[in-house]
Design an enzyme around this catalytic site. Structure first.
Site, PDB file in Angstrom:
ATOM      1  N   HIS A   1       2.839 -16.434  19.851  1.00 62.95           N
ATOM      2  CA  HIS A   1       3.505 -15.724  19.709  1.00 62.95           C
ATOM      3  C   HIS A   1       3.941 -15.177  20.735  1.00 62.95           C
ATOM      4  O   HIS A   1       4.926 -14.934  21.578  1.00 62.95           O
ATOM      5  CB  HIS A   1       3.517 -14.665  18.322  1.00 62.95           C
ATOM      6  CG  HIS A   1       3.943 -13.303  18.126  1.00 62.95           C
ATOM      7  ND1 HIS A   1       4.947 -13.319  17.422  1.00 62.95           N
ATOM      8  CD2 HIS A   1       4.011 -11.915  19.357  1.00 62.95           C
ATOM      9  CE1 HIS A   1       5.842 -12.737  17.646  1.00 62.95           C
ATOM     10  NE2 HIS A   1       5.343 -11.785  18.552  1.00 62.95           N
ATOM     11  N   GLU A   2       2.892 -14.773  21.587  1.00 63.01           N
ATOM     12  CA  GLU A   2       3.005 -13.637  22.747  1.00 63.01           C
ATOM     13  C   GLU A   2       3.815 -14.532  23.811  1.00 63.01           C
ATOM     14  O   GLU A   2       4.865 -14.110  24.126  1.00 63.01           O
ATOM     15  CB  GLU A   2       1.471 -12.934  23.177  1.00 63.01           C
ATOM     16  CG  GLU A   2       1.482 -12.176  22.408  1.00 63.01           C
ATOM     17  CD  GLU A   2       2.271 -11.579  21.728  1.00 63.01           C
ATOM     18  OE1 GLU A   2       3.003 -10.605  23.162  1.00 63.01           O
ATOM     19  OE2 GLU A   2       2.146 -10.411  20.298  1.00 63.01           O
TER      20      GLU A   2
ATOM     21  N   HIS B   1       7.529 -14.152  23.373  1.00 61.39           N
ATOM     22  CA  HIS B   1       8.564 -13.299  24.293  1.00 61.39           C
ATOM     23  C   HIS B   1       8.869 -13.297  25.691  1.00 61.39           C
ATOM     24  O   HIS B   1       9.904 -13.597  26.018  1.00 61.39           O
ATOM     25  CB  HIS B   1       7.572 -12.243  24.333  1.00 61.39           C
ATOM     26  CG  HIS B   1       7.557 -11.272  22.718  1.00 61.39           C
ATOM     27  ND1 HIS B   1       8.383 -11.649  21.929  1.00 61.39           N
ATOM     28  CD2 HIS B   1       6.366 -10.944  22.026  1.00 61.39           C
ATOM     29  CE1 HIS B   1       8.769 -10.784  20.734  1.00 61.39           C
ATOM     30  NE2 HIS B   1       6.902 -10.301  20.890  1.00 61.39           N
TER      31      HIS B   1
END
Length: 240
Positions: free
Chosen positions: A110-111, A114
């Protein structure tokens, strides 16, 4: 804060019913935090079949997207993971960095989502980054300005406080598509690279959905606070 529970009326202090809006927001935030912690704890006990750690999975995701310039660092804490677009660094917490669980891998991915957004100059992320200084100032100055306006009966100050708090709410609103999109990118990469199997993907989606709910709850709490400011301002105008 006196205005948190009471307002000053012509015959003394009386209970401020708008305080219930704060309580509702607090309960929503506590519920969302409880859900994300319980879901993360559940899947942090499920070992990833690929035997990848969070850091190893993150490196594979970044490399698969050509993000060789993004480094990975270990930071302390639980679920303090984040991507820093200024220094191009992905920081993974104690609960993610070395863990070989499904939860750790999906949070790390998920990070990475980004970082991918940053690479592609994803619109909502660019807008959120632009709003950061305004949102920080707004969230800090809103209440002092608003209360000063009420005390001095200066409606421009009251309205300024509402506008400042609106900036913080706007930041949280823009954050929602950023977080949902990062999760979607993470799931897509995890599936395409085979880092998680089909049954593990289901668990990863549950973890990311639970995490997303914390942002939804935070936005709802802030909207309730904004509504409270508007009601308090309206009440003072009626008395004036």
């Amino acid at each position: 804060m006196l205005l948190a529970a009471y307002r000053y009326g012509g015959y003394g202090f009386y209970f401020d019913p708008t305080y219930f809006l704060v309580v509702i927001g607090l309960l929503l935030s506590l519920w969302a935090s409880s859900v994300v912690n319980s879901t993360f704890n559940k899947y942090s006990k499920v070992r990833c079949m690929s035997n990848l750690s969070g850091a190893e999975a993150a490196r594979k995701v970044l490399d698969s997207c050509g993000l060789y310039n993004v480094s990975i660092e270990h930071i302390s804490g639980k679920l303090t993971d984040h991507y820093d677009p200024r220094s191009k660094v992905l920081r993974l917490s104690d609960s993610t960095y070395a863990s070989r669980s499904v939860a750790a891998v999906c949070v790390a991915a998920h990070e990475c989502g980004h970082a991918i957004q940053d690479q592609k100059q994803y619109g909502p992320l660019v807008l959120r980054s632009t709003l950061v200084p305004l949102a920080n100032f707004g969230s800090t100055a809103a209440w002092p300005v608003f209360i000063l306006g009420l005390i001095m009966s200066l409606r421009p100050l009251v309205m300024a406080g509402i506008v400042l708090f609106t900036l913080a709410v706007l930041f949280q609103l823009v954050t929602l598509p950023v977080e949902f999109n990062a999760s979607a990118r993470a799931i897509k990469v995890l599936e395409s690279t085979g880092m998680l199997g089909s049954t593990e993907i289901d668990g990863a989606k549950k973890v990311l959905r639970a995490a997303a709910m914390t942002y939804v709850a935070s936005l709802a709490a802030s909207v309730l606070q904004l509504l409270r400011l508007i009601i308090l301002a309206g009440g003072r105008r009626d008395r004036d």
